[in-house]
Enzyme design. Structure first.
Site, PDB file in Angstrom:
ATOM      1  N   GLY A  12       0.776  -1.298   0.292  1.00 50.90           N
ATOM      2  CA  GLY A  12       0.122  -0.180   0.060  1.00 50.90           C
ATOM      3  C   GLY A  12       0.680   1.326  -0.057  1.00 50.90           C
ATOM      4  CB  ILE A 142      -0.179   3.950   6.732  1.00 49.31           C
ATOM      5  CG1 ILE A 142      -1.182   2.784   6.234  1.00 49.31           C
ATOM      6  CG2 ILE A 142       0.205   4.946   5.407  1.00 49.31           C
ATOM      7  CD1 ILE A 142      -2.507   3.163   6.023  1.00 49.31           C
ATOM      8  CG  ASP A 143      -1.146  -0.859   8.318  1.00 52.90           C
ATOM      9  OD1 ASP A 143      -1.912  -0.364   8.465  1.00 52.90           O
ATOM     10  OD2 ASP A 143      -0.827  -1.711   7.501  1.00 52.90           O
ATOM     11  N   GLY A 190      -6.398   0.599   9.600  1.00 54.68           N
ATOM     12  CA  GLY A 190      -5.567  -0.004  10.952  1.00 54.68           C
ATOM     13  C   GLY A 190      -6.170  -1.449  11.053  1.00 54.68           C
ATOM     14  CE1 TYR A 296      -6.918   1.825  -0.531  1.00 49.56           C
ATOM     15  CE2 TYR A 296      -7.597   2.606  -2.424  1.00 49.56           C
ATOM     16  CZ  TYR A 296      -7.306   1.591  -1.539  1.00 49.56           C
ATOM     17  OH  TYR A 296      -7.484   0.181  -1.929  1.00 49.56           O
TER      18      TYR A 296
END
Lengths: 421, 421
Positions: A12, A142-143, A190, A296
């Protein structure tokens, strides 16, 4: 003979993965005696397998600099994980064949835990197949779930977006609550960890401030406590603001969200938790609700990226090249926090095997005892990651994002390699 | 004797309605010989009925200046429409009683078409009940549907947010499309008119650019053409980006969205169109999809407000006070466009009766013949409204929004007036 380099974006994409690409390419350009051409895989590792290599030397310094400000994956990314060497030797042999054909001696792979695993495998099989190649992983997700590194480039900007959107929407809801919406639910990403949802709490300074409730994947959904808390908030604050992670589960461990499709890694694809919760609130309490699903938008929001995040994304890209030139191999640059207040950080490194496929858990000490909020410890960790603004340039009211020419390197192998996607 | 003034915010709040409040209050402070105290209704007109008046003179110049940068409605807003004089005379009589008690001679009402109707009615009944009061409407609505004025403060910032979010999410989707999401749906506001959805098209420069499809409330949903267009886009561009107005209807005129609750004005409350469309795409074409619902995030996104919008919001507030001081009555300041390129505008005015309850339609000449895009005419109109950035100040990574003390004026009427909300 000077070797060329291969760079690819994986998994991602984020608001700042191109800032890492910028760091990689700008730094490589400074060392023409060590690194020849820098080729970027079109759509990540798939571009290496199909010999679709973008020649970054055809892009001007100006365009490369503009990558720093541009969200998405400028060279294309992919969700495609190399299998183990024993399972799919042909794939690795072909990869090495492509690297040989294009004289590639450096492999820079920009991604999360799955991607660091790929980089690790490539570092192993290069040796095994008699084509040693320097493999450097570049952290991105981003996690925020990569091991060893204090935080992951990409996370800080999502955190800032979520913290700020929560704050802004709360001002809206609070001002209308007497006659309109009383419960607002913001669904954020998440899948397995509460890092992003936790960031929604950064704007809260006082107990009555928004958000009143954060729903974490780590805490099994407690309907009774949840509805009671909402009702208390509406009665005491006039409204109730909820930040909900898409990964919230019931006490049987099942996702609360409506859909349960799978992505190409076999992960469950989520989305649509907010309307599910909204319906429950409506049925149980009858309050007027609204909900938003940022999806997104949260991970592409370069317009409000964290300056800290942009800088770190650039620096891990730069460090990857510098480490490679120094002869380091099979490592990933990390972000090391050296001070909380004032916030200070520096670049470190760790062997790829320490980060491949390892998921950093969200600490339970970051969640308040009632399960609905973040602790001071969480705040201390999270807050510096959203420091600073790094605005892109604008033209006619919209961000002026980089546009690449994307000129492909002529293929050298007369071979069709089918990647099933 | 110098009269005091009453200001109230009405209807759905915006990213810039407080900029109008700032214009009103800062300007009133410059004319202490004409306007005494400026009282703000707590929760709009309801604050006048319940005698909950916030004394703005207790707020520092600095706080009032910060209103310019703060989204939401700082004094509280409401969805509450005064009925006609014959239907509910008591309400008007009570309103006038409150105005008399607090020596209020000016009524500034900041809202959309319904609110301009309220301002118009107050201007009429003041005379009829022997308490003449100067009534000035101040335009505000993200729906951009007020008559006479070229555009409405609040719309430009939503337009900018939607245009930019569409562009950012498209970069994300495009870079992942080979192995991941191929169809993305962004649901935006606009119950009856396509103004906001149209703004999603402002980033598109070439036919293959995002967004590939805009769904307008004005065009009955055409499933066959829609699915064909998606399929063509995925095949030719690799992905398909859709901006959908919440108000999309089928050919029977029914909303496509799942829920159909009603708000307190009797308007249908929408939300949840995106998942409905996503499911249709999944069933019909089988493409992997993602969707986002921006909801209140779009109208509270002060962090990326249009500079043009902020300036206009301020100026209509300022003009309202200046008109009042000049003795104008029962009017609303308007925005008059004097040039497209370069964009130039000035403040005009129109009688309230010309804007009360009149909805400006979205021109069909703004929609391309296939019903899925915007024309050059639309672009010429819309683009200047998103010009410029007007960033709020930041503190510790988050916008430093105004925090009012909200000190209430002591009540003078010993009367309980129940407003049913």
């Amino acid at each position: 003979m000077i070797k060329n380099a291969f760079y690819a974006q994986s998994g991602g994409v984020t608001a700042v993965i191109n800032a890492s690409a910028c760091g990689v390419i700008e730094t490589a350009r400074k060392y023409p005696q060590q690194i020849g051409e820098m080729y970027a895989g079109h759509n990540g590792i798939i571009g290496a397998l199909t010999e679709d290599l973008i020649d970054t030397s055809q892009e001007s310094d100006q365009t490369i600099a503009a990558l720093r400000n541009t969200p998405g994956g400028a060279f294309g990314s992919c969700r495609y994980k190399l299998k183990g060497l024993t399972e799919n030797k042909a794939e690795y042999e072909h990869l090495i064949e492509v690297f040989k054909a294009h004289n590639i001696g450096y492999f820079f792979y920009n991604g999360g835990g799955d991607s660091q695993d790929t980089a690790y495998k490539v570092s192993q099989v290069g040796d095994q197949l008699g084509y040693p190649i320097i493999c450097i992983g570049i952290p991105k997700t981003i996690d925020n779930d990569l091991a060893v590194t204090d935080n992951c480039p990409g996370f800080g900007s999502v955190a800032k977006y979520v913290a700020l959107s929560t704050q802004e929407a709360a001002l809206d809801v609070a001002s209308m609550a007497l006659t309109s919406t009383k419960v607002f639910i913001l669904e954020v990403m998440g899948r397995h960890a509460g890092w992003i949802a936790a960031a929604g709490g950064l704007g809260k300074k006082n107990p009555k401030d928004s958000p009143h409730i954060i729903l974490f994947p780590e805490i099994p959904f407690q309907p009774e406590q949840f509805f009671k808390k909402i009702d208390d908030c509406v009665k005491n604050c006039g409204y109730c603001m909820i930040v909900a992670s898409e990964g919230v589960r019931n006490d049987k461990g099942e996702f609360l969200s409506a859909t349960s499709k799978h992505d190409s890694f076999g992960h469950v694809q989520l989305g649509g938790l907010a309307p599910v919760i909204a319906n429950m609130v409506q049925e149980k309490l009858g309050y007027k609700y609204h909900w938003a699903v940022a999806d997104y938008l949260q991970r592409s929001a370069r317009h409000i990226a964290s300056q800290t995040d942009v800088e770190q994304a650039y620096e891990v890209g730069k460090a990857a090249v510098e480490f490679a030139i120094k002869g380091e191999n099979a490592i990933m640059p990390t972000i090391v926090r050296t001070s909380n207040n004032p916030y200070r950080w520096e670049i470190g490194k760790t062997p790829l095997k320490n980060v491949a496929n390892i998921e950093k858990k969200f600490p339970l000490t970051f969640i308040t005892p009632d399960g609905f909020g973040i602790t001071e410890k969480a705040r201390t960790y999270l807050l510096p990651l959203i420091y600073g603004e790094d605005y892109p340039p604008y033209k006619d009211g919209l961000p002026d994002y980089a546009q690449l020419k994307r000129i492909f390197v002529p293929k050298k192998l007369n071979k069709l390699f089918i990647v099933s996607v």
